[in-house]
Write a protein that holds these residues in place. Structure first.
Motif, mmCIF file in Angstrom:
data_model
loop_
_atom_site.group_PDB
_atom_site.id
_atom_site.type_symbol
_atom_site.label_atom_id
_atom_site.label_comp_id
_atom_site.label_asym_id
_atom_site.label_seq_id
_atom_site.Cartn_x
_atom_site.Cartn_y
_atom_site.Cartn_z
ATOM 1 N N UNK C 19 0.831 -1.211 0.000
ATOM 2 C CA UNK C 19 0.000 0.000 0.000
ATOM 3 C C UNK C 19 0.864 1.259 0.000
ATOM 4 N N UNK C 20 1.984 1.166 0.643
ATOM 5 C CA UNK C 20 2.863 2.334 0.706
ATOM 6 C C UNK C 20 4.237 1.887 1.151
ATOM 7 N N UNK C 21 5.193 2.783 1.090
ATOM 8 C CA UNK C 21 6.545 2.437 1.519
ATOM 9 C C UNK C 21 6.527 2.246 3.032
ATOM 10 N N UNK C 82 6.814 15.595 -3.146
ATOM 11 C CA UNK C 82 6.908 14.188 -2.736
ATOM 12 C C UNK C 82 5.555 13.768 -2.176
ATOM 13 N N UNK C 83 4.869 12.873 -2.889
ATOM 14 C CA UNK C 83 3.543 12.468 -2.420
ATOM 15 C C UNK C 83 3.431 10.975 -2.187
ATOM 16 N N UNK C 84 4.568 10.336 -1.930
ATOM 17 C CA UNK C 84 4.551 8.894 -1.736
ATOM 18 C C UNK C 84 3.850 8.529 -0.422
ATOM 19 N N UNK C 85 3.024 7.500 -0.480
ATOM 20 C CA UNK C 85 2.382 6.994 0.749
ATOM 21 C C UNK C 85 3.416 6.285 1.610
ATOM 22 N N UNK C 86 3.407 6.575 2.902
ATOM 23 C CA UNK C 86 4.339 5.913 3.816
ATOM 24 C C UNK C 86 3.558 5.278 4.958
ATOM 25 N N UNK C 87 4.041 4.151 5.416
ATOM 26 C CA UNK C 87 3.473 3.532 6.611
ATOM 27 C C UNK C 87 4.614 3.337 7.593
ATOM 28 N N UNK C 88 4.431 3.880 8.762
ATOM 29 C CA UNK C 88 5.485 3.886 9.757
ATOM 30 C C UNK C 88 5.045 2.955 10.876
ATOM 31 N N UNK C 122 0.741 12.038 4.186
ATOM 32 C CA UNK C 122 0.831 10.796 3.425
ATOM 33 C C UNK C 122 1.341 9.626 4.257
ATOM 34 N N UNK C 123 1.421 9.826 5.555
ATOM 35 C CA UNK C 123 1.985 8.772 6.399
ATOM 36 C C UNK C 123 0.961 8.217 7.381
ATOM 37 N N UNK C 124 0.852 6.909 7.395
ATOM 38 C CA UNK C 124 0.042 6.236 8.404
ATOM 39 C C UNK C 124 0.981 5.804 9.518
ATOM 40 N N UNK C 125 0.524 5.973 10.751
ATOM 41 C CA UNK C 125 1.408 5.665 11.869
ATOM 42 C C UNK C 125 0.843 4.524 12.710
ATOM 43 N N UNK C 170 -9.949 6.551 11.259
ATOM 44 C CA UNK C 170 -10.604 5.914 10.113
ATOM 45 C C UNK C 170 -9.561 5.287 9.180
ATOM 46 N N UNK C 171 -8.476 6.046 8.952
ATOM 47 C CA UNK C 171 -7.412 5.528 8.084
ATOM 48 C C UNK C 171 -6.810 4.257 8.663
#
Ligand code: FAD
Ligand code: SF4
Ligand code: SF4
Ligand code: SF4
Ligand code: SF4
Ligand code: SF4
Ligand code: FES
Lengths: 277, 299, 334
Positions: C19-21, C82-88, C122-125, C170-171
């Motif tokens: 889904x993302x980096x 930079x609009x890349x999706x990130x998941x941390x 753009x980051x999910x944590x 929600x995300x």
């Protein structure tokens, strides 16, 4: 100012052009800058701009004046970027972003007699205010401009000092140089002593001063001697700056950022902040 | 309290009371049992803060640079490697010998606090000897004014019979591509905090080129290539002068094996110019710091 | 609440990485840091804090802001977006708070820093609760709960060989919905108790005290052992200072920003060599005042989250907990 800038990226400059260059002194030139869409932005007196030659560097300068289509920045040659600017010709592409900083507190100045004290390139920010007051002459009381430079050749904005400002109604201009030359017939001596000799009364006045740090230090002492209170004195500060928008951290004075909450402070405000400038 | 600590305190108190030194630099106990950071003692009544234990890892020599123009002397405790640091500064003409009083400690080897993290004080013995001590050849200070303990058998650190150039050999066994990949990965991590430089007694330039980003020598961009340039430049600048105190590698938060680089250079210099140990003697000139007209490369 | 067996975690990470980096703490040469997940790395989840804080993912140590190009007489400029999706994955409660503090800096007070905002949005944590506090942790002194992070999309707990996951936004719910086959209902059973920090600081009145301590000899004393490196500020999750520089190659170039530190002498040096913070006394003072006085004055919160990184890694163990203790002991009249 708060949300107006929210989406345009405040760290990315617009491209503009130098449309006129005025030689002020051997090491100061004034640059007139515009963009394709006209004036890059409309600053308040005392506000700042980040000017860059993209492949050289970027630095903060006071916007010393503006016209309907351009901004004016007076720039002293001190290092990499400023040297490159001094070598630039009309037509050179530059980057510009702003306006930054708080500018002069106009609401506090309205209706007051104004004493402007400048030294060297330090007249640059004060000039934007002098011009503003001259344009809105009815809003302010008496104007008194005291200015000094090292030598007659080092006087900035000569046209303003000797022609334009003396013609402003109810405005007095006094100019001194540290040391005159064969053609100089005016006063000689350092600015602080000159101020004391002219002996302006603090009554109903606000003093606005800017110059090299050492001059500011002694001018503040002179003003104190003359009876000016801390809230009657306004000055502008310089710190090293990178972002201009209160993020990069470097221009902090206590919890204030000079680029955002300054560069204009009253002496009363400065005395509340750490003495670290 | 151990007897060495007692001796340190007594001597420090005496020196300060008699006014023989302006202040003393030693170690004190930190918040955690495995931390013994540097401390500056100005008054005799504070001498009780000084301690000696196996976590007195910091090399204190470099602090002499902070007070070069002090009127009077500084008192300084030195382990073996610290003393070589002193010689480094003396040989580089950074400090004058009569400006400090050296209290030598024959070092049983110290331990790296980071390797003790997470252990309980009962596990104290399990903390391994610091990497720098594994190959230390000079636990007795090579320069001192007074020696606080003896170099008796009891004090001989139990060092594993480690090869001094073991890590270098492992690297030399790699193919050039593997070696490149190895160092690229290491320096990709470097954050250019300059802790390695600032702790190093051989990095004693008054103004370092890396503090002049405008000079254009090296970009401030924290990218592998720029970082590696920093690492290599520093390694060359200390070549022949590195005293192998290991402080640079110890302090690096990113685990970069800086000593492997330093030791590779030492090994090469030994092979080219003959065996040399920096900071052991003031008379022996650093191989890259001498100038001779009979040098084979001189023409 | 959902549940996954510990050894299945890499599979969940693999699914999310589509889904993302995805960044998760991993071991590289013995150092634990947030690194991109490629399915093969050595996870260090649950082994204490990473060396570098996760701020690198929002405020990279080096970030290109725009490019410029000269062709003929004309110069053009292009912003790097930079609009890349990130998941941390796997951040701790202290680091979660630090992100809230960086939000205050980069997103409020007149200007929005667009580079930060884009990465942030753009980051999910995904946070992981701490089961044990490290020796150097003192987050609880700042009112941080090591057992539950603030403002994160998913909170994870490790219990008896499993991870329990709970969406906070929600995300986060959507992200949990992406791998239904791997996750099962957690059922009943309590969450682990949050650990207590052994290290504590008393912050009451510290800011007010510092307001009167700018000129105090305290600073000349504590600064002496500092080496003036940038380690403490680069490892600190809340430090946000940066420099802006350019790099040119022929007719084109980039303008980038990179971390900078108030511990460096060049940081405030001005034209003609004047430096308002000429020695380490002023620089050490600035760092501690920023964390403990200026940040609270400006943003109403302490600029330290008690993550303990500076305590563990400062080469000379400049210990902020001891310094806070020292501040409390200072006699203002003495
Ligand atoms: C609020 C403010 C208003 C200013 N207004 C004017 C103005 O109207 N006219 C004018 O000529 N100058 C003004 N300056 C100063 C101007 O920003 C510097 O002269 C300029 O940054 C020098 O850039 P350079 O690349 O030529 O010098 P560099 O080659 O970068 O450096 C020369 C020296 O200047 C130092 N320096 C770098 N940036 C700054 C900085 N922002 N302030 C001070 N020193 C710095 C460097 O450390 C170095 O020692 C102002 C500065 C500030 C902060
Ligand atoms: S390079 Fe490293 S080992 Fe050599 S003297 Fe410097 S700090 Fe010590
Ligand atoms: S200590 Fe490590 S991370 Fe810091 S500059 Fe040196 S090599 Fe790089
Ligand atoms: S406090 Fe420690 S980490 Fe920070 S600059 Fe000083 S020596 Fe370096
Ligand atoms: S000051 Fe130290 S303990 Fe506090 S947040 Fe920064 S690194 Fe962590
Ligand atoms: S001023 Fe110093 S302490 Fe504050 S954020 Fe910047 S680097 Fe960190
Ligand atoms: S110039 Fe960046 S905070 Fe002021």
């Amino acid at each position: 100012m708060v949300e107006a800038v929210a989406r345009a990226n405040p760290l990315v400059p617009e491209l503009g052009k130098i449309i006129k260059i005025v030689d002020e002194t051997p090491d100061v030139k004034t640059f007139h800058i515009t963009t394709e869409k006209g004036k890059p932005f409309t600053p308040l007196p005392g506000q700042l701009a980040m000017l860059s030659i993209l492949d050289v560097g970027e630095a903060m300068f006071s916007i010393t004046s503006q016209g309907p289509e351009h901004l004016e920045l007076a720039i002293k040659k001190v290092g990499m970027l400023t040297e490159a600017l001094h070598e630039a010709e009309v037509g050179q592409t530059v980057g510009i972003r702003g306006p930054y900083g708080n500018g002069f507190p106009l609401e506090m100045l309205v209706g007051k007699d104004l004493l402007f004290i400048g030294g060297g390139i330090g007249l640059a920010p004060v000039r934007s205010l002098i011009n503003y007051c001259a344009e809105h002459r009815e809003q302010f009381g008496h104007m008194w401009i005291i200015y000094g430079a090292r030598s007659p050749a080092d006087l900035c904005f000569k046209e303003d000092l000797f022609q334009n400002w003396p013609r402003v109604p109810n405005c007095r201009v006094d100019v001194t140089v540290d040391k005159g030359d064969e053609n100089w017939t005016g006063p000689e001596g350092f600015v602080p002593a000159f101020v004391e000799k002219l002996n302006p009364s603090p009554k109903g006045k606000i003093a606005v001063t800017c110059g090299p740090p050492i001059m500011i230090k002694f001018v503040l002492q002179s003003l104190e001697k003359l009876g000016f209170q801390d809230d009657q004195i306004i000055t502008t500060l310089e710190m090293r700056m990178k972002c201009g928008i209160g993020k990069c951290g470097r221009c902090n004075l206590g919890s204030r950022y000079v680029c955002l909450d300054g560069p204009v402070f009253t002496l009363a405000q400065l005395k509340q902040l750490p003495n670290e400038y | 309290m151990n007897t060495l600590t007692e001796k340190m305190r007594a001597l420090a108190r005496e020196l300060l009371e008699k006014g023989e030194v302006k202040y003393i630099i030693g170690w004190e106990k930190g918040s955690l049992w495995y931390q013994s950071p540097p401390v500056f003692i100005d008054r005799p009544e504070d001498a009780g803060r000084l301690i000696w234990d196996e976590f007195c890892v910091n090399n204190l020599a470099k602090y002499l640079l902070d007070d070069k123009y002090l009127e009077g002397r500084v008192g300084l405790f030195v382990k073996g490697c610290d003393a070589r640091g002193i010689n480094r500064l003396l040989q580089d003409r950074q400090v004058e010998r009569d400006k400090f009083y050296l209290m030598g400690i024959v070092c049983p080897g110290v331990k790296d606090p980071r390797q003790a993290a997470g252990l309980s004080i009962e596990q104290r013995e399990e903390v391994p000897l610091a990497a720098k001590c594994l190959y230390c050849a000079h636990p007795e200070p090579v320069v001192y004014d007074v020696l606080l303990n003896e170099a008796g058998e009891a004090y001989r650190p139990k060092r594993p019979a480690g090869e001094r150039f073991e890590d270098v050999a492992a690297l030399e066994a790699m193919s050039p591509d593997e070696r490149y990949e190895f160092w690229a990965r290491q320096y990709q991590r470097c954050i250019r905090c300059y802790a390695c430089r600032n702790v190093c007694p051989a990095c004693n330039c008054r103004e370092c080129i890396f503090d002049r980003s405008q000079s254009g020598w090296v970009g401030k961009r924290m990218a592998g290539s720029e970082n590696a340039f920093y690492g290599l430049t520093r390694a060359w600048h200390v070549a022949g002068r590195c005293i192998e105190c290991g402080e640079c590698e110890r302090v690096c938060p990113m685990g970069i094996p800086i000593m492997t680089l330093n030791k590779k250079i030492i090994k090469e210099l030994n092979e080219l110019f003959g065996e040399y140990e920096a900071g052991v003697s003031l008379e022996a000139e650093p191989p890259l710091g001498r100038y001779r007209t009979d040098d084979p490369d001189f023409s | 609440m959902l549940k996954i067996a510990k050894e299945k975690m890499p599979e969940l990470l693999n699914a999310w990485a589509k889904i993302g980096k995805l960044y998760v703490p991993q071991d590289q040469d013995g150092v634990s840091n947030f690194l991109p997940w490629d399915g093969k790395g050595k996870l260090t989840l649950g082994q204490g804090n990473s060396v570098l804080p996760p701020k690198d993912l929002f405020f990279p140590r080096t970030e290109t802001m725009y490019r410029y190009q000269r062709s003929g007489g004309a110069l053009s400029l292009e912003e790097v977006v930079e609009n890349e999706k990130q998941i941390l994955v796997g951040i701790r409660s202290c680091d979660a708070r630090s992100i809230a503090l960086l939000d205050d800096v980069f997103l409020t007070k007149g200007y929005v820093d667009e580079f930060y905002r884009r990465r942030r949005e753009n980051t999910l944590i995904v946070a992981l609760a701490c089961n044990v506090a490290q020796d150097t942790c003192f987050c609880t002194s700042f009112g941080i709960d090591p057992g539950r992070a603030e403002g994160v999309d998913i909170q994870v707990w490790e219990v008896d060989g499993s991870y329990i996951l709970e969406a906070g936004t929600e995300k986060g719910r959507e992200l949990l919905g992406q791998a239904p086959a791997l996750l099962m209902e957690a059922g009943e059973g309590g969450l682990p108790e949050a650990p207590a920090c052994n290290l504590k600081v008393d912050l009451a009145g510290v800011t007010e005290k510092l307001q009167q301590m700018f000129e105090h000899p305290f600073w000349a004393q504590i600064c002496r052992k500092c080496l003036g490196c940038g380690l403490c500020t680069y490892l600190c999750p809340t430090c946000h200072c940066f420099d802006i520089q350019s790099e040119n190659r022929g007719d084109s170039g980039i303008k980038f920003r990179c971390w900078d530190s108030c511990m460096f002498s060049e940081y405030t040096r001005m034209a003609g060599g004047h430096n308002p913070r000429p020695s380490k006394k002023e620089r050490v003072r600035n760092r501690f005042l920023h964390k403990l006085q200026y940040f609270p004055e400006r943003y109403g919160k302490f600029g330290c989250v008690g993550c303990g990184r500076c305590l563990s890694y400062c080469p000379v163990n400049m210990d902020i907990t001891r310094i806070i203790g020292g501040i409390k002991e200072v006699d203002l009249n003495g």
